[in-house]
Design a protein around this motif. Structure first.
Motif, PDB file in Angstrom:
ATOM      1  N   GLN A 149     112.561  40.137 -81.701  1.00  0.00           N
ATOM      2  CA  GLN A 149     113.368  39.384 -80.756  1.00  0.00           C
ATOM      3  C   GLN A 149     113.732  40.289 -79.585  1.00  0.00           C
ATOM      4  N   VAL A 150     113.095  40.057 -78.471  1.00  0.00           N
ATOM      5  CA  VAL A 150     113.401  40.785 -77.251  1.00  0.00           C
ATOM      6  C   VAL A 150     113.726  39.773 -76.173  1.00  0.00           C
ATOM      7  N   GLN A 151     114.625  40.150 -75.308  1.00  0.00           N
ATOM      8  CA  GLN A 151     115.065  39.226 -74.278  1.00  0.00           C
ATOM      9  C   GLN A 151     115.601  39.997 -73.081  1.00  0.00           C
ATOM     10  N   LEU A 152     115.279  39.509 -71.905  1.00  0.00           N
ATOM     11  CA  LEU A 152     115.844  39.997 -70.660  1.00  0.00           C
ATOM     12  C   LEU A 152     116.476  38.817 -69.941  1.00  0.00           C
ATOM     13  N   LEU A 156     122.061  42.685 -58.693  1.00  0.00           N
ATOM     14  CA  LEU A 156     121.419  41.948 -59.757  1.00  0.00           C
ATOM     15  C   LEU A 156     121.538  42.718 -61.064  1.00  0.00           C
ATOM     16  N   SER A 157     121.710  41.977 -62.142  1.00  0.00           N
ATOM     17  CA  SER A 157     121.813  42.572 -63.461  1.00  0.00           C
ATOM     18  C   SER A 157     120.680  42.076 -64.338  1.00  0.00           C
ATOM     19  N   CYS A 158     120.209  42.942 -65.185  1.00  0.00           N
ATOM     20  CA  CYS A 158     119.196  42.602 -66.172  1.00  0.00           C
ATOM     21  C   CYS A 158     119.691  43.112 -67.513  1.00  0.00           C
ATOM     22  N   ALA A 159     120.162  42.204 -68.337  1.00  0.00           N
ATOM     23  CA  ALA A 159     120.709  42.556 -69.637  1.00  0.00           C
ATOM     24  C   ALA A 159     119.628  42.450 -70.701  1.00  0.00           C
ATOM     25  N   ALA A 160     119.467  43.504 -71.456  1.00  0.00           N
ATOM     26  CA  ALA A 160     118.434  43.562 -72.479  1.00  0.00           C
ATOM     27  C   ALA A 160     119.031  43.380 -73.865  1.00  0.00           C
ATOM     28  N   SER A 161     118.320  42.669 -74.702  1.00  0.00           N
ATOM     29  CA  SER A 161     118.694  42.533 -76.100  1.00  0.00           C
ATOM     30  C   SER A 161     117.442  42.621 -76.953  1.00  0.00           C
ATOM     31  N   GLY A 162     117.617  43.061 -78.183  1.00  0.00           N
ATOM     32  CA  GLY A 162     116.493  43.197 -79.089  1.00  0.00           C
ATOM     33  C   GLY A 162     115.778  44.532 -79.004  1.00  0.00           C
ATOM     34  N   PHE A 163     116.130  45.342 -78.054  1.00  0.00           N
ATOM     35  CA  PHE A 163     115.544  46.661 -77.914  1.00  0.00           C
ATOM     36  C   PHE A 163     116.471  47.504 -77.059  1.00  0.00           C
ATOM     37  N   THR A 164     116.298  48.796 -77.157  1.00  0.00           N
ATOM     38  CA  THR A 164     117.088  49.716 -76.356  1.00  0.00           C
ATOM     39  C   THR A 164     116.421  49.889 -75.007  1.00  0.00           C
ATOM     40  N   SER A 203     123.658  52.539 -70.096  1.00  0.00           N
ATOM     41  CA  SER A 203     123.225  52.585 -71.483  1.00  0.00           C
ATOM     42  C   SER A 203     124.232  51.929 -72.421  1.00  0.00           C
ATOM     43  N   ALA A 204     125.509  52.014 -72.090  1.00  0.00           N
ATOM     44  CA  ALA A 204     126.541  51.466 -72.952  1.00  0.00           C
ATOM     45  C   ALA A 204     126.406  49.958 -73.111  1.00  0.00           C
ATOM     46  N   THR A 205     125.972  49.290 -72.067  1.00  0.00           N
ATOM     47  CA  THR A 205     125.835  47.843 -72.103  1.00  0.00           C
ATOM     48  C   THR A 205     124.384  47.388 -72.127  1.00  0.00           C
ATOM     49  N   ASN A 206     123.460  48.339 -72.175  1.00  0.00           N
ATOM     50  CA  ASN A 206     122.039  48.024 -72.228  1.00  0.00           C
ATOM     51  C   ASN A 206     121.643  47.121 -71.058  1.00  0.00           C
ATOM     52  N   THR A 207     122.086  47.516 -69.881  1.00  0.00           N
ATOM     53  CA  THR A 207     121.898  46.714 -68.685  1.00  0.00           C
ATOM     54  C   THR A 207     121.290  47.557 -67.577  1.00  0.00           C
ATOM     55  N   ALA A 245     109.977  44.429 -68.604  1.00  0.00           N
ATOM     56  CA  ALA A 245     109.993  45.608 -69.453  1.00  0.00           C
ATOM     57  C   ALA A 245     108.627  45.843 -70.060  1.00  0.00           C
ATOM     58  N   VAL A 246     108.301  47.090 -70.193  1.00  0.00           N
ATOM     59  CA  VAL A 246     107.094  47.512 -70.895  1.00  0.00           C
ATOM     60  C   VAL A 246     107.424  48.802 -71.623  1.00  0.00           C
TER      61      VAL A 246
END
Length: 125
Positions: A1-4, A20-28, A74-78, A98-99
């Motif tokens: 599960q990865v998401q931007l 602009l913000s890009c919040a990542a989930s499912g990966f660091t 890094s704290a917010t993975n953003t 992301a790649v």
């Protein structure tokens, strides 16, 4: 599960600023190359900015150099794209992508692993 998930797009007058913000989930996020791209009306998608993981090098398109700045939290993975001195020609849908951090920013567009949904930036009087 990865998401931007992108946010921050808006309508702004020339000379204005947006972040602009890009919040990542499912990966660091720090383990991935994150790129910002945009697609202006009638044009193909183009790279705006990108940061390599392997060497930390940052790239900007010549058209935005000196006006746009990328950063990570890094704290917010953003991942952020600060856009200053906006011009009408900056009008576009902006995407983050992301790649694997083992790859470089010159990875062909079709080989990027994950894409955000896009956020509209409109610069007009």
């Amino acid at each position: 599960q990865v998401q931007l998930v992108e946010s921050g797009g808006d309508s702004v007058q020339p000379g204005g600023s947006l972040r602009l913000s890009c919040a990542a989930s499912g990966f660091t996020l720090n383990n991935y190359v994150i790129g910002w791209f945009r697609r202006a009306p009638g044009k193909e998608r183009e790279g705006v900015s990108c940061v390599n993981v392997i060497d930390g090098k940052t790239f900007y398109a010549g058209s935005v150099k000196g006006r746009f700045t990328v950063s990570r939290d890094s704290a917010t993975n953003t991942f952020y794209l600060q856009m200053n001195s906006l011009k009408p020609e900056d009008t576009a849908v902006y995407y983050c992508a992301a790649v694997s951090g083992k790859r470089l920013c010159n990875t062909p567009l079709r080989e990027w692993d994950s894409w955000g949904q896009g956020t509209q930036v409109t610069v007009s009087s």
